[in-house]
Design a protein around this motif. Structure first.
Motif, short mmCIF file in Angstrom:
data_model
loop_
_atom_site.label_atom_id
_atom_site.label_comp_id
_atom_site.label_asym_id
_atom_site.label_seq_id
_atom_site.Cartn_x
_atom_site.Cartn_y
_atom_site.Cartn_z
N ASN A 42 0.82 -1.22 0.00
CA ASN A 42 0.00 0.00 0.00
C ASN A 42 0.85 1.27 0.00
OD1 ASN A 42 -2.48 -1.25 -0.17
ND2 ASN A 42 -2.70 -1.46 2.06
N SER A 43 2.07 1.19 0.63
CA SER A 43 2.94 2.38 0.63
C SER A 43 3.35 2.77 -0.78
CB SER A 43 4.20 2.10 1.48
OG SER A 43 5.04 1.15 0.85
N ARG A 46 -0.38 3.55 -3.07
CA ARG A 46 -1.05 4.83 -2.83
C ARG A 46 -0.52 5.92 -3.76
NH1 ARG A 46 1.50 6.89 2.95
NH2 ARG A 46 3.65 7.18 2.21
N LYS A 47 0.71 5.74 -4.30
CA LYS A 47 1.22 6.69 -5.28
C LYS A 47 0.39 6.68 -6.55
CE LYS A 47 5.93 5.88 -3.57
NZ LYS A 47 7.27 5.36 -3.92
N GLY A 49 -2.85 6.02 -6.34
CA GLY A 49 -4.21 6.34 -5.93
C GLY A 49 -5.07 5.14 -5.59
N THR A 50 -4.47 4.03 -5.15
CA THR A 50 -5.25 2.84 -4.80
C THR A 50 -4.57 2.11 -3.65
OG1 THR A 50 -6.29 0.85 -5.67
CG2 THR A 50 -4.07 1.31 -6.42
N GLN A 51 -5.17 0.99 -3.18
CA GLN A 51 -4.58 0.17 -2.13
C GLN A 51 -5.25 -1.20 -2.15
OE1 GLN A 51 -5.37 2.04 1.61
NE2 GLN A 51 -7.56 1.62 1.56
N LYS A 840 5.65 12.07 -3.35
CA LYS A 840 4.48 12.92 -3.53
C LYS A 840 4.57 13.82 -4.77
CE LYS A 840 6.17 16.54 -0.38
NZ LYS A 840 7.51 15.98 -0.25
#
Length: 892
Positions: A42-43, A46-47, A49-51, A840
């Motif tokens: 997930n780390s 999330r870049k 936009g999901t998990q 980010k």
């Protein structure tokens, strides 16, 4: 047991650490791995936009698995299948497994079907293989890599801390002090390590996990209770979590390097912007000075007196000596600064500097040309006006002399003509009066030329715009009116005398003859005295020689004049003899004229006295003209040497700038020697200026001994100084370009040879067609088709950004060095941006203040202000905005 691992497992794991399915029989370990691997995935997800929520379920269709691999590798995988059938899912998982295998990892006993079926052990084993390859394998510390490198890094970082002894990736971390030590070592402000206790592992672990998640952006991958409650925590979970610390902290040094690189670019930008501001100010000041000066030079309002015009000429000389030379230096320095700035911008891949509207170098050159044109016109006007005033003063003095003589002659003539003496006169007296009147008419006719001369002089003064023309015209009109009145009175008196002539019989012919000859002779003497006292103005030796010749001719007539004088005196003596002989009662005077022998002798003596004075005046003027001729020859001799010397130096400098003798440093040294010799020549220019000032003070307006004027010498000298300075600057910029781009001397010689070959007219520039031929000779494939024309237009926009239609050698080597450059500063800077931005993909103002020095951080923030960052983070700068802020709209 089924085993699976990568081909290079031995590079980063010991054989006994290989994946073993049976080890997952421990529910505690399986739970730890699920949580840790899910958090790790997930780390990265999330870049995008999901998990994921369930590790074995969410990877079954292969879509998020392929997305995970794209995020962590930065590469694009094959296009996934969007169908929901089993065959589509297997195809997507196989694409992911094939990509892993392409990275040198040999997958053993892991098949796509098991992943699609949700086999938890196979799924965890696959994720562990990905973690090993992309998060642990590349770790290297002192020639150790992977697991051993990560362990050595942990030992080095925690060595100074008491109660911490990292020997493995399981029980060494149970008390939580190892995690706290790693955080404190890199960010001591986040944890008060002195307050931690070894006998309170839950507090230590929770402290470390909370701080890492809140301040280091490391997700919580472990539970403190699971670690404390397990005899031997799962090694793979611990390694995965610890690797996140390594990547978080090892990036600090890269961030510092990136910050330094950005600082360097910001410093260059600040320096370039300062140069731009300096150029704008210097250009504005110079243009303002030109704007103020030209109206002064274009002011053609004449003065009324010679003294006032001489003062204007002196002010103009002060402008030439004191005010203009510093501005010439400013203009030259402005061009040098402009060329240096453009070179620095090209070397840093920045767009060319375009000055403000009206402040281009060409605008300044145009304004300077207008200034010099006005200057030339003003000097010519001054000299012409001085000549005009000199001529006017001479004519005005001549008018006053002739008018005074004429007025003295006409004084009393009207009263004489109005007399009625003939009414009571005897016959002899009447005849005498008639003869006297005839003599007067002769005298009156003789003065007609003087009146015409007076009127002609007055007319010329009017045509030359003499300031006191009204008084001259009034006086001239008065003389003309009086002359007309005298003519009318003379005619009236003649008619009266002729009416009484029959009554008069006796006329003394001798007196009449005396009067007739004495009057012209007296008039001749008055004219001679007037001519001998007449002032003269000459400008050449030939003119004074002409006056001298005329004077000698006049002196040659004196013997004949003396004979006429003696003859006239003889007539008077004969009259006296007759009067004495016949006792004629003549009252001792000649009734026909007032000119007495005493007056004739007196005027004759005066003429004889004026002749040597005229001789002396002509001699003195001849000496002055000889002195002026020496000044002309002295100036001409120097000008005839200095003018060709300046032209020769200009040609030599041109040859040095295009020939290829030696290195650029040799050319620069040669040019500086030329510059020194030119500067050392300045005293000769100053000496010539001094001679020119003497010529102007002597009012010398032409010089047949030379074709060079002081204006020609000044312009040539200023062009020579500007050319040598500009040429030195061009060679310095070539050295700067060569050193910055790594161009060898052989390459530079090749570029110069090609450039010179196509520079047919040796102008130092190439036209578009010449430049295209030069590029083709160097191997560029520029065809005559639309594609080739478009490519050539692109190249011309680089080498001729101001669209002047020519390509200089500096622009040519800049282009060639750029085409052969090995590095891209822009790419390096933007790569540094990515390091600072991290996952980010943007940077905030506070982050810039933490990473950069204060002045450069504030400068960068100011540059960021006009650009918009992510909508969710106000004041932030994303990749594209940062690129635009530093490099403009150009495509990096």
């Amino acid at each position: 047991m089924d085993h699976y691992d990568s081909q290079q497992t031995n590079d980063y794991m010991q054989p006994e650490e290989d994946w073993d399915r049976d080890l997952l029989l421990d529910p505690a370990w399986e739970k730890q791995q699920r949580k840790t691997f899910t958090a790790w995935c997930n780390s990265h997800l999330r870049k995008a936009g999901t998990q994921i929520e369930n590790i074995e379920e969410d990877f079954r269709d292969g879509l998020k698995l392929m997305l995970l691999l794209e995020v962590i590798s930065g590469e694009r995988l094959a296009k996934p299948e969007r169908g929901k059938m089993r065959v589509h899912k297997i195809s997507n998982v196989n694409k992911a497994l094939d990509f892993i295998a392409s990275k040198g990892v040999k997958l053993v006993s892991i098949g796509a079907e098991e992943i699609v079926d949700g086999n938890v052990k196979m799924t965890l084993g696959m994720i562990w293989t990905i973690i090993l390859r992309f998060a642990i394998q590349d770790i290297s510390v002192e020639e150790t890599s992977a697991k051993e490198g990560l362990l050595l890094w942990c030992q080095r970082k925690t060595a100074p801390y008491k109660n911490v002894n990292i020997q493995n990736f399981h029980i060494s971390w149970k008390d939580g002090l190892g995690f706290c030590a790693l955080i404190h070592r890199h960010r001591p402000e986040l944890i008060d390590y002195g307050k931690l206790r070894k006998d309170d592992p839950l507090t230590n672990l929770n402290t470390a996990f909370d701080v890492a998640e809140k301040y280091l952006d490391i997700p919580k991958m472990l539970d403190a209770e699971d670690i404390v409650g397990t005899a031997r925590p799962d090694e793979k979970a611990i390694m995965t979590y610890v690797s996140s610390f390594y990547h978080a902290f090892s990036g600090a040094q890269k961030a510092e390097t990136a910050a330094n690189r950005i600082c360097k670019v910001l410093a260059v930008n600040q320096e370039n912007e300062q140069l731009m501001e300096d150029y704008e100010k210097l250009a504005s000041d110079l243009l303002e000075w030109i704007r103020r000066t030209i109206p002064w030079l274009e002011n053609r309002v004449p003065e009324n007196t010679m003294h006032a015009m001489q003062q204007k000429l002196e002010d103009f000389r002060d402008y030439r000596r004191l005010h203009k030379p510093p501005k010439v230096q400013e203009k030259c320095q402005l061009e040098i600064n402009f060329n240096t700035l453009q070179t620095k911008l090209r070397l840093s891949n920045r767009p060319a500097f375009m000055p403000s509207e009206g402040r281009m170098v060409s605008d300044i050159n145009n304004a300077w040309g207008c200034l010099e044109q006005a200057e030339k016109g003003y000097e010519e006007w001054l000299l012409n006006e001085i000549r005009r005033l000199e001529r006017l003063d001479h004519l005005a003095e001549k008018f006053r002399q002739k008018a005074s003589i004429h007025e003295a002659w006409t004084d009393g003539k009207e009263a004489m003509l109005r007399q009625k003496d003939y009414e009571t006169a005897t016959l002899s007296e009447i005849k005498a009066l008639l003869k006297k009147h005839e003599a007067f008419e002769s005298d009156l006719a003789a003065h007609q030329d003087r009146v015409e001369q007076i009127a002609a002089i007055a007319q010329e003064l009017n045509e030359l715009d003499y300031y006191d023309s009204p008084s001259v015209n009034a006086r001239c009109q008065k003389i003309c009116d009086q002359w007309d009145n005298l003519g009318a009175l003379t005619q009236k008196r003649r008619e009266a005398l002729e009416r009484t002539e029959k009554l008069l019989e006796t006329i003394d012919q001798l007196y009449l003859e005396y009067a007739k000859r004495a009057a012209p002779f007296n008039n001749w003497m008055e004219g001679a005295m007037e001519d001998l006292q007449d002032t003269f103005i000459v400008h050449t030796i030939e003119e004074i020689q002409g006056l001298t010749t005329a004077h000698e001719q006049f002196k040659a007539t004196l013997p004949d004049a003396d004979k006429e004088r003696l003859a006239i005196l003889g007539i008077h003596n004969e009259v006296s003899k007759i009067v004495q002989t016949y006792h004629v009662n003549m009252a001792g005077t000649n009734p026909y004229t007032t000119i007495t022998p005493q007056e004739i002798n007196g005027k004759w003596d005066h003429v004889r006295q004026l002749v040597p004075r005229r001789d002396q005046a002509l001699t003195e003027e001849h000496a002055r003209q000889q002195h002026n001729e020496r000044l002309r020859k002295q100036f001409g001799a120097q000008a005839n040497v200095i003018g060709p010397w300046i032209q020769t130096k200009m040609e030599e400098i041109g040859r040095i700038s295009i020939e290829m003798h030696g290195t650029l440093e040799d050319q620069l040294s040669h040019l500086r020697q030329y510059e020194k010799s030119i500067v050392n020549y300045k005293p000769k220019i100053d000496q010539l200026e001094g001679d020119h000032q003497l010529i102007q003070e002597a009012l010398i307006f032409d010089n047949k001994h030379t074709n060079y004027t002081m204006e020609h010498i000044r312009v040539g000298w200023e062009q020579l100084l500007t050319t040598i300075a500009r040429t030195i600057n061009e060679v310095e910029n070539q050295i700067l370009t060569r050193d910055a781009k790594g161009i060898s001397q052989e390459q530079m010689n090749e570029f110069r040879a090609s450039f010179n070959h196509f520079d047919r007219d040796h102008s130092g520039t190439l036209g578009p067609e010449e430049f295209k031929a030069c590029l083709i000779s160097l191997g560029y494939d520029i065809g005559n088709d639309p594609q080739g024309e478009a490519e050539f237009a692109r190249i011309m926009s680089i080498v001729d950004p101001n669209r002047l239609g020519v390509v200089t050698f500096q622009a040519f080597i800049d282009f060639m060095s750029r085409e052969t450059a090995d590095t891209d500063t822009a790419d390096q800077v933007m790569a540094s941006f990515k390091i600072l931005a991290g996952d980010k993909n943007y940077i905030t103002g506070d982050e810039l203040r933490r990473e950069l020095p204060p002045d450069q951080a504030e400068y960068c923030i100011a540059r960021m202000a006009p650009y918009n960052g992510p909508d969710s983070v106000p004041g932030a700068l994303d990749y594209m905005s940062f690129s635009t802020a530093l490099y403009g709209e150009s495509d990096l």
